[in-house]
Design a protein around this motif. Structure first.
Motif, PDB file in Angstrom:
ATOM      1  N   VAL A 182       1.214  89.033  84.931  1.00  0.00           N
ATOM      2  CA  VAL A 182       0.561  89.328  83.667  1.00  0.00           C
ATOM      3  C   VAL A 182      -0.871  89.764  83.977  1.00  0.00           C
ATOM      4  CG1 VAL A 182       1.970  87.650  82.423  1.00  0.00           C
ATOM      5  CG2 VAL A 182      -0.289  86.976  83.261  1.00  0.00           C
ATOM      6  N   THR A 183      -1.481  90.471  83.040  1.00  0.00           N
ATOM      7  CA  THR A 183      -2.905  90.775  83.162  1.00  0.00           C
ATOM      8  C   THR A 183      -3.676  89.757  82.334  1.00  0.00           C
ATOM      9  OG1 THR A 183      -2.507  93.149  83.435  1.00  0.00           O
ATOM     10  CG2 THR A 183      -4.719  92.473  82.785  1.00  0.00           C
ATOM     11  N   PRO A 184      -4.451  88.890  82.974  1.00  0.00           N
ATOM     12  CA  PRO A 184      -5.224  87.903  82.215  1.00  0.00           C
ATOM     13  C   PRO A 184      -6.435  88.571  81.551  1.00  0.00           C
ATOM     14  CG  PRO A 184      -4.921  87.249  84.524  1.00  0.00           C
ATOM     15  CD  PRO A 184      -4.597  88.694  84.415  1.00  0.00           C
ATOM     16  N   PHE A 185      -6.675  88.199  80.284  1.00  0.00           N
ATOM     17  CA  PHE A 185      -7.843  88.679  79.557  1.00  0.00           C
ATOM     18  C   PHE A 185      -8.685  87.478  79.123  1.00  0.00           C
ATOM     19  CE2 PHE A 185      -4.429  91.772  78.519  1.00  0.00           C
ATOM     20  CZ  PHE A 185      -4.966  92.892  79.133  1.00  0.00           C
ATOM     21  N   ASP A 186      -9.973  87.717  78.902  1.00  0.00           N
ATOM     22  CA  ASP A 186     -10.797  86.653  78.323  1.00  0.00           C
ATOM     23  C   ASP A 186     -10.629  86.665  76.804  1.00  0.00           C
ATOM     24  OD1 ASP A 186     -12.435  88.679  77.277  1.00  0.00           O
ATOM     25  OD2 ASP A 186     -14.001  88.418  78.799  1.00  0.00           O
ATOM     26  N   ALA A 187     -11.352  85.830  76.109  1.00  0.00           N
ATOM     27  CA  ALA A 187     -11.184  85.696  74.662  1.00  0.00           C
ATOM     28  C   ALA A 187     -11.574  86.961  73.911  1.00  0.00           C
ATOM     29  CB  ALA A 187     -11.999  84.510  74.149  1.00  0.00           C
ATOM     30  N   ASP A 232      -9.906  89.427  82.973  1.00  0.00           N
ATOM     31  CA  ASP A 232     -10.479  88.230  83.589  1.00  0.00           C
ATOM     32  C   ASP A 232     -10.136  88.262  85.079  1.00  0.00           C
ATOM     33  OD1 ASP A 232     -11.078  85.707  84.538  1.00  0.00           O
ATOM     34  OD2 ASP A 232     -10.164  84.626  82.873  1.00  0.00           O
ATOM     35  N   THR A 233     -11.069  88.735  85.888  1.00  0.00           N
ATOM     36  CA  THR A 233     -10.784  88.933  87.308  1.00  0.00           C
ATOM     37  C   THR A 233     -10.583  87.615  88.044  1.00  0.00           C
ATOM     38  OG1 THR A 233     -13.163  89.086  87.758  1.00  0.00           O
ATOM     39  CG2 THR A 233     -11.978  91.150  87.387  1.00  0.00           C
ATOM     40  N   ASP A 234     -11.320  86.586  87.659  1.00  0.00           N
ATOM     41  CA  ASP A 234     -11.141  85.286  88.322  1.00  0.00           C
ATOM     42  C   ASP A 234      -9.735  84.744  88.081  1.00  0.00           C
ATOM     43  OD1 ASP A 234     -13.727  85.333  89.286  1.00  0.00           O
ATOM     44  OD2 ASP A 234     -14.542  84.082  87.679  1.00  0.00           O
ATOM     45  N   ASP A 273      -9.296 103.265  84.339  1.00  0.00           N
ATOM     46  CA  ASP A 273     -10.194 102.450  85.170  1.00  0.00           C
ATOM     47  C   ASP A 273      -9.682 101.022  85.283  1.00  0.00           C
ATOM     48  OD1 ASP A 273     -11.836 104.595  85.627  1.00  0.00           O
ATOM     49  OD2 ASP A 273     -13.330 104.031  84.107  1.00  0.00           O
ATOM     50  N   GLU A 274      -9.122 100.496  84.193  1.00  0.00           N
ATOM     51  CA  GLU A 274      -8.607  99.128  84.229  1.00  0.00           C
ATOM     52  C   GLU A 274      -7.365  99.019  85.111  1.00  0.00           C
ATOM     53  OE1 GLU A 274      -9.940  97.248  79.926  1.00  0.00           O
ATOM     54  OE2 GLU A 274      -8.156  98.522  80.017  1.00  0.00           O
ATOM     55  N   ARG A 275      -6.514 100.035  85.082  1.00  0.00           N
ATOM     56  CA  ARG A 275      -5.350 100.050  85.983  1.00  0.00           C
ATOM     57  C   ARG A 275      -5.828  99.976  87.430  1.00  0.00           C
ATOM     58  NH1 ARG A 275      -0.265 102.668  84.432  1.00  0.00           N
ATOM     59  NH2 ARG A 275      -0.222 103.402  86.580  1.00  0.00           N
ATOM     60  N   ASP A 276      -6.826 100.788  87.753  1.00  0.00           N
ATOM     61  CA  ASP A 276      -7.364 100.788  89.117  1.00  0.00           C
ATOM     62  C   ASP A 276      -7.948  99.423  89.471  1.00  0.00           C
ATOM     63  OD1 ASP A 276      -6.665 103.442  89.246  1.00  0.00           O
ATOM     64  OD2 ASP A 276      -8.722 104.214  89.326  1.00  0.00           O
ATOM     65  N   LEU A 277      -8.673  98.835  88.538  1.00  0.00           N
ATOM     66  CA  LEU A 277      -9.300  97.530  88.782  1.00  0.00           C
ATOM     67  C   LEU A 277      -8.238  96.476  89.085  1.00  0.00           C
ATOM     68  CD1 LEU A 277     -11.621  95.447  88.717  1.00  0.00           C
ATOM     69  CD2 LEU A 277     -11.332  95.354  86.221  1.00  0.00           C
ATOM     70  N   VAL A 278      -7.178  96.434  88.259  1.00  0.00           N
ATOM     71  CA  VAL A 278      -6.138  95.427  88.451  1.00  0.00           C
ATOM     72  C   VAL A 278      -5.447  95.615  89.792  1.00  0.00           C
ATOM     73  CG1 VAL A 278      -3.885  94.633  87.617  1.00  0.00           C
ATOM     74  CG2 VAL A 278      -5.760  94.986  85.998  1.00  0.00           C
ATOM     75  N   LEU A 279      -5.035  96.835  90.099  1.00  0.00           N
ATOM     76  CA  LEU A 279      -4.334  97.077  91.358  1.00  0.00           C
ATOM     77  C   LEU A 279      -5.229  96.769  92.555  1.00  0.00           C
ATOM     78  CD1 LEU A 279      -2.015  98.025  93.108  1.00  0.00           C
ATOM     79  CD2 LEU A 279      -2.723 100.397  92.682  1.00  0.00           C
TER      80      LEU A 279
END
Length: 294
Positions: A14-19, A24-26, A57-63
């Motif tokens: 899953v991709t974790p998100f903050d509130a 949420d990278t951590d 950009d978010e796809r790149d960040l997650v991968l």
């Protein structure tokens, strides 16, 4: 890391998100470590990651973050499917640049134009990258056994097919019968029928990432001829979760993120819009089941 057979348990992260709905990278790093510690055989970023809700950009960040956290310990599979062939090719190239070990792709489904366009898609991706390919057979873009065999002739790096066209159990049987020796057949759909699919020739599955230790244990039992133990663990630990998660729209995102939050792996269970709402009765059912299992 070379990857040619895609066998075993390859959870979709899953991709974790903050509130506020930001990545949420951590929590994502924590999620990767949680799954690796459970003994998974690979990790995937795909529809179960809400990938279609991420910017480029978010796809790149997650991968990139997943690859950097994994550090070669298990292969990372990236879904590079897209509504257009050129976009899919570009996303496949980008996935290779960022360190993915394999690609997962379903045919263009927004405006499908027939089998020749499907062949063109996979032939072009095969030529554009050096990564092995998992074909994704989904209801909106099905890949039958004969088409899978044709794709292998055009895209030589095709290594596996993930079967998700319903009903998956007979589809796995037909696929394994036709492509044995050419492609590894793996299951999806949350791993709901992994035992039945294994008995019919599947040699891997891509479940959600909230119960990796349970799926690995079931897999170990199946591959060690302990069918009774596999069934007991699956029925007692996995089946009720999958049944609840499938009862409405994309409720599965909420259920699996709530499990991970309860287990202390991710900070919030935020799901990006659009998503189904959770009524009070359903939330009580989720709470009761999580209290029972975790």
């Amino acid at each position: 890391m070379p990857m040619t057979d895609f066998q075993g348990i390859i959870p979709i992260l899953v991709t974790p998100f903050d509130a506020q709905g930001r990545i949420d990278t951590d929590s994502l790093q924590s999620l990767v470590e949680f799954n690796i510690a459970a003994g998974v055989h690979g990790l995937g970023i795909a529809l179960g990651s809400e990938i279609f809700k991420l910017t480029g950009d978010e796809r790149d960040l997650v991968l990139k973050l997943v690859v950097d956290t994994v550090k070669g310990r298990v292969p990372v599979v990236m879904n590079s499917s897209a509504p257009g062939t050129d976009i899919a090719v570009a996303q496949a190239r980008r996935a290779e640049e960022l360190g993915a070990d394999g690609l997962m792709i379903y045919p263009v489904s927004f405006m499908p134009t027939g089998p020749e366009a499907v062949l063109d898609l996979f032939e072009r991706i095969d030529a554009a990258t050096t990564l092995p390919i998992i074909l994704q057979d989904v209801p909106q873009a099905p890949i039958g056994a004969e088409m899978a065999r044709r794709i292998v002739l055009h895209a030589h790096r095709t290594a596996a097919i993930k079967v998700e066209t319903l009903p998956t159990v007979p589809q796995v049987l037909r696929m394994a019968d036709k492509v044995a020796g050419q492609l590894t057949v793996i299951g999806g759909a949350g791993g709901s029928y992994m035992i039945e699919e294994f008995c019919r020739g599947a040699r891997g599955t891509m479940p959600f990432c909230s119960q990796p230790e349970d799926f690995v244990a079931v897999w170990d039992d199946l591959t060690s001829d302990r069918a009774g133990a596999a069934r007991e663990r699956f029925d007692s630990r996995i089946m009720a979760i999958n049944r609840l998660a499938a009862q409405d729209g994309d409720l599965f995102y909420h259920v699996h993120k709530q499990i991970l939050q309860r287990r202390g792996v991710i900070a919030t269970a935020f799901v990006r819009s659009p998503t189904c709402g959770i009524d009070g009765i359903t939330q009580l059912e989720i709470d009761a089941l999580l209290e029972q299992l975790f």
